[in-house]
Write an enzyme that holds these catalytic residues in place. Sequence first.
Site, short mmCIF file in Angstrom:
data_model
loop_
_atom_site.label_atom_id
_atom_site.label_comp_id
_atom_site.label_asym_id
_atom_site.label_seq_id
_atom_site.Cartn_x
_atom_site.Cartn_y
_atom_site.Cartn_z
N ASP A 30 0.82 -1.22 0.00
CA ASP A 30 0.00 0.00 0.00
C ASP A 30 0.85 1.27 0.00
O ASP A 30 0.63 2.18 0.80
CB ASP A 30 -0.93 0.02 1.22
CG ASP A 30 -1.70 -1.27 1.41
OD1 ASP A 30 -2.11 -1.85 0.40
OD2 ASP A 30 -1.89 -1.70 2.56
N GLU A 196 -11.25 -0.86 -3.13
CA GLU A 196 -10.53 -0.20 -2.04
C GLU A 196 -9.32 0.54 -2.59
O GLU A 196 -9.08 0.59 -3.80
CB GLU A 196 -10.08 -1.25 -1.01
CG GLU A 196 -9.12 -2.30 -1.54
CD GLU A 196 -8.83 -3.38 -0.52
OE1 GLU A 196 -9.56 -3.51 0.47
OE2 GLU A 196 -7.85 -4.14 -0.73
#
Length: 495
Positions: A30, A196
Amino acid sequence: MKKLSISLLLLLLVCSAHAQQAVIRGDFADPSVIQVGNTYYAAGTSSNWAPGFPVMKSNDLKTWKQTGSIFPDLTEWADYYYWAPELNYENGKVYVYYTAHKKGGNLCVGVASADTPEGPFKDHGPLVCQEAGSIDGFPIRDENNKLHLIWKEDGNSVGKPTPIWIQEINEEKTALVGEKKELFRNDTPWEANLVEGVSVIKNNGYFYAIYAAAGCCGPGCTYATGIARAKSLTGPWEKFEGNPILTGQGDWMCPGHGTAVKYQGKNYFMYHAYDKSSNKYTGRQALVRGFEFTPDNWLRFTDEFLAPAESPKTYTATDDFDKDKLDLQWCWSVFNKPAFELKNGRIGMQIKDDRELFIARRIEGPNYEATVETIPAKSAMTGVALVGDEKNLIYAVAKQDSIAVTLVKDGARSILGKFPVVTKGKNLFIKMQVKNNTDISFHYSINGADFTPINIAKPDITFLPPWDRAVRAGIITKGTEGEVGVVEKFVFKNQ
């Protein structure tokens, strides 16, 4: 025939030179990146490893060096799952919007700030905490320059859809104001059970949301990247009919969850993916790839990859513990922070209870070794370990008269072997070798040069990595509460 072989070799060399490489190798999921002046800073998920959120620094998006972490000590309100730190630089100040698990609650999006990307960061607490969980916060200003927070409601964790929400945030970046509004959710087959990791950019009158969907993690991952656009930040949003626009390619699989950034006037996307050869064992690694806007106002990825000019696969990292602070390579479980002392070129770790106490570092490939030079004690046992988490690990530890190898699976311990050893008051070297991700062996030496294999049946360690992390190699100690395990040196070799 000879000419054909030479041509084939040249073709392979050209393909290899242009193959995509990780810019940050090892577990760095991420990734978020910002530019401050001529310098880039990136932060990545640390999950249940502490310190929280490692911070890297680069001048070219290719070669990175760690400068520290956002939370050297974890925040007061959260206990674990430190995910998806989103860096933001505005008006000379740095903000990080991050996900963490609230004590006694669920996942929330919080915010912290600092005067520089290297900190120190001041935490301002959670901004949004929904019943199913709130994750992946991203700040963006709308067409009227009002600041908003975009995030995902973690519905997939309870078998529900995953709306992407937006809500205005105050200029102090400490609280949401007004009412939230849904932008879009998982409603197409390729997105499966979730969307997401939204990153929003502006171009030619459009807002573009680069987002991830499907299964993020592990060898069965199905992660891919899509794009949606809108004229107004609050919508309506339109998804691209050709989604997903980024899927597995070459040596990499399951790409997604990143941040757009500019370098030398060009657009790039920093995101994570799994190396097919080492997969879950090295975790999700950071890559940088170019993208461009199309004549019909969509976005497509190019085959321009940024990578270090020199990216050695073989290197040695040594820690002599001769500094007054613990080296940045080290991390530990959020559930069991070690009490340690650095003194006289040694590290001493004080045992707190009957649990294993460890510090560990990221690995970067399928083949490596780690050697710990211990100072054997009468009862405290110290050595080398391969760690998935605090309940899943394998290690070899020694005291003055013996060496033991232990496997821990789901918290249950199995002794794989115990062997007598005569140290004669000398230091003991314990080495762990890993080949092809899972072929593990242990060895010991009195002089640090001539190693004797520790003969155990080949263990199955495929269970070690947690679903969202990689394994780590490091130092471990175990014994009676109050005892101290002492280490002289740690050597890690990536092979």
